[in-house]
Design an enzyme around this catalytic site. Structure first.
Site, short mmCIF file in Angstrom:
data_model
loop_
_atom_site.label_atom_id
_atom_site.label_comp_id
_atom_site.label_asym_id
_atom_site.label_seq_id
_atom_site.Cartn_x
_atom_site.Cartn_y
_atom_site.Cartn_z
N PHE A 92 -30.48 -36.52 -10.28
CA PHE A 92 -30.90 -35.26 -9.88
C PHE A 92 -30.33 -34.95 -8.58
O PHE A 92 -29.61 -33.98 -8.57
CB PHE A 92 -32.41 -35.59 -9.91
CG PHE A 92 -32.99 -35.72 -11.02
CD1 PHE A 92 -33.57 -34.52 -11.97
CD2 PHE A 92 -33.26 -36.75 -12.03
CE1 PHE A 92 -33.99 -34.56 -13.24
CE2 PHE A 92 -33.69 -36.88 -13.11
CZ PHE A 92 -34.17 -35.79 -13.98
N GLU A 93 -30.80 -35.41 -7.33
CA GLU A 93 -30.21 -35.12 -6.10
C GLU A 93 -29.70 -36.30 -5.51
O GLU A 93 -30.32 -37.21 -5.12
CB GLU A 93 -31.27 -34.35 -5.35
CG GLU A 93 -31.94 -33.26 -5.60
CD GLU A 93 -32.65 -32.49 -4.52
OE1 GLU A 93 -33.23 -33.21 -3.79
OE2 GLU A 93 -32.46 -31.25 -4.37
N HIS A 94 -28.37 -36.29 -5.51
CA HIS A 94 -27.44 -37.37 -4.70
C HIS A 94 -26.54 -36.64 -3.79
O HIS A 94 -25.49 -35.87 -4.22
CB HIS A 94 -26.65 -38.05 -5.97
CG HIS A 94 -25.99 -39.17 -5.53
ND1 HIS A 94 -25.12 -39.79 -6.58
CD2 HIS A 94 -25.84 -40.00 -4.74
CE1 HIS A 94 -24.72 -40.98 -6.07
NE2 HIS A 94 -25.11 -40.94 -4.99
#
Length: 545
Positions: free
Chosen positions: A384-386
């Site tokens: 998702f958010e990396h």
């Protein structure tokens, strides 16, 4: 005679779609989970290429949060008609198990630089969509169709075609299955050409591994029946020791002078993984071929006589390392700079990030002048958010360096230099802290060891000064990666371990994310506490050796 040396787009640049508009040539390639979506390179001589645009760059066009490794953007098709560029692409939301969720879209633009439109949804019946503009002005979408009911590996149900209405902005009319391929199976990657009263259908077969091939069929009627070329495969490296392996998924362009060239994907396995000793050391004696640079783009010259099927100009059907260049004026571009400094003007075009259309949640170029500030987000395993910003590995041997300034509060906050393929394939040199909050340096390594996906710790943590910048570096030579570091005022220190860079490749491991992308080298920040604590990076260097 000038030669073109393959590959023309080194590093992760698969599934090429080529187009000529006047004197300008463009190649669009897949970007999978990397943002922004689709790479478009430009050339005027087929020898020299420069990245000019990644057109899918906003949330209304593409949001890949949650897409799996090697999901996202598959096999774009770039065409020109009616004074407009047309770009077709797939966003793959699921790629494991019996089903694939693969959604196909269309965007258009008056120029390569844009502005690119919001997408028109087309279908989800399969992937590798392609748009064909017929001589009467009608347009047709082709794609492979996915048959989830097949119990064996080949769920490729053939190539289907349906008309696209420009006025209605949707597909209309019947869906026809026009070609089911050959016994090589896995028929995909369709492109259609009209020539000498024939419709020529170019497809990819054999899967994207070492059985990959290019197959052509033709018909007098758009809807078939299509008869396969008696030679069957126009191009394949199967069963050869060619320098270029996995050759397939192609597209054809005609030059201003009436010559024909075909671009195709390929890979270059490391010598050490071909069973060939390197410096007296055979790293993978079982001959498991590994290609850290991923699937690249190469080009072959064709001979296409009127009324005939095309053939490789050099004969046979194996890819050539070098091919004659067309008789066009040379048009070189300025070389890419080795050292990147960060400024509010934006990232170097070499860099991409993972999945999200909201990069402001991952990094900032304005909060600290002269630095790229990464905000620690989810773990290296996140879909998702990396917060990872990286560039392609385009050379078998290179050095990379960065300078980091961070004060980790605890061991849940870490950042540094990373060699990355996917969530289960990476080597990571990280600045972090111990349980008492003392700053230290460590290495996290996950060398394609699915299904365990356990992180290995190849060194004992190294204490660092409480404050001050730290230089982080790596040296890659084929299948070997070595990390090094330096604190302020000190010389470089080697960490004394060799890590397996061949594990950062398409073929390594047997879990999710195999086969489709390639190695990246870059910088990242993580904060598994959820507090979003940052790390500042002052420079980044990538230099081939």
């Amino acid at each position: 005679m000038t030669e073109i040396r393959n590959p023309i787009l080194p590093g992760f640049n698969p599934d090429p779609s080529i187009l000529r508009v006047g004197d300008d040539y463009y190649i669009a390639t897949s970007t999978f989970e990397w943002y922004p979506g689709v790479q478009i390179h430009h050339s005027r001589d087929l020898v020299n290429w420069r990245l000019v645009k990644r057109p899918l760059d906003r949330v209304s066009q593409l949001d890949m949060r949650g897409d799996p490794d090697s999901g996202g953007i598959w096999a774009p098709c770039l065409t020109w008609s009616d004074g407009v560029f047309w770009l077709i692409y797939t966003d793959v939301k699921r790629r494991d198990g019996a089903w694939k969720d693969s959604h196909n879209y269309l965007v258009t633009a008056p120029a390569i630089e844009g502005p690119w439109s919001d997408p028109v949804y087309l279908n989800s019946s399969g992937f590798d969509p392609s748009l064909f503009h017929d001589e009467d002005g009608r347009k047709y979408l082709l794609n492979m169709i996915w048959n989830h009911n097949r119990t064996r590996g080949d769920k490729f149900g053939g190539i289907v075609i349906q008309e696209y209405s420009v006025v209605e902005r949707r597909l209309v009319g019947p869906i026809r299955n026009i070609y089911r391929g050959t016994d090589r199976k896995f028929t995909e990657g369709p492109h259609l050409y009209r020539r000498d009263g024939w419709y020529y259908l170019l497809t990819a077969e054999g899967g994207t591994g070492y059985d990959h091939a290019v197959t052509m069929a033709r018909s007098r009627d758009l809807f078939g029946p299509y008869k396969t070329d008696p030679a069957k495969h126009l191009l394949t490296a199967r069963g050869t020791q060619s320098y270029l392996q996995r050759a397939g998924h192609a597209d054809i362009v005609e030059t201003q002078n009436g010559e024909h060239y075909m671009v195709h994907l390929c890979s270059r396995p490391l010598d050490a993984t071909r069973g060939i000793p390197v410096d007296g050391k055979d790293i993978h004696a079982d001959d498991v071929r590994r290609s850290p640079l991923g699937r690249e783009t190469a080009i072959q010259k064709l001979i296409w006589e009127s009324g005939e099927f095309p053939r490789l100009a050099h004969g046979g059907n194996a890819p050539a390392d070098t091919v004659p260049a067309p008789d066009l004026p040379p048009h070189p571009f300025e070389p890419e700079p080795v050292l990147s400094h960060f400024s509010p003007g934006g990232l170097s075009s070499a860099f991409q990030w993972l999945r999200t259309p909201e990069p402001e949640r991952l990094f900032s170029l304005s909060e600290r002048p002269g630095a790229l500030r990464l905000f620690g987000r989810e773990s290296p395993g996140s879909q998702f958010e990396h917060a990872l910003v990286a560039r392609r590995q385009t050379d078998f041997a290179f050095r990379a360096e960065t300078k980091i300034d961070m004060s980790p509060g605890d061991y849940q906050h870490f950042a540094g230099l990373i060699s990355w393929y996917g969530r289960f394939k990476f080597h990571y040199l990280a600045v972090t802290a111990d349980e008492a909050g003392a700053r230290l340096l460590t290495v996290y390594s996950c060398p394609a060891n699915w299904p365990d996906a356990q992180v290995e710790y190849p060194i004992q943590p190294i204490p660092l000064p409480e404050t001050g910048t730290v230089r982080l570096g790596c040296d890659v030579d084929g299948a070997v990666l070595r990390f090094r570091y330096a604190t302020e005022g000190d010389d470089w220190r080697d960490l004394g371990v060799e890590l397996d860079q061949s594990a950062i490749s398409d073929e390594a491991g047997n879990g999710p994310g195999n086969n489709f992308t390639g190695a990246f080298i870059g910088i990242c920040a993580h904060d598994s506490s959820g507090r979003g604590r940052h790390a500042d990076f002052l420079s980044f260097l990538y230099e081939p050796r």
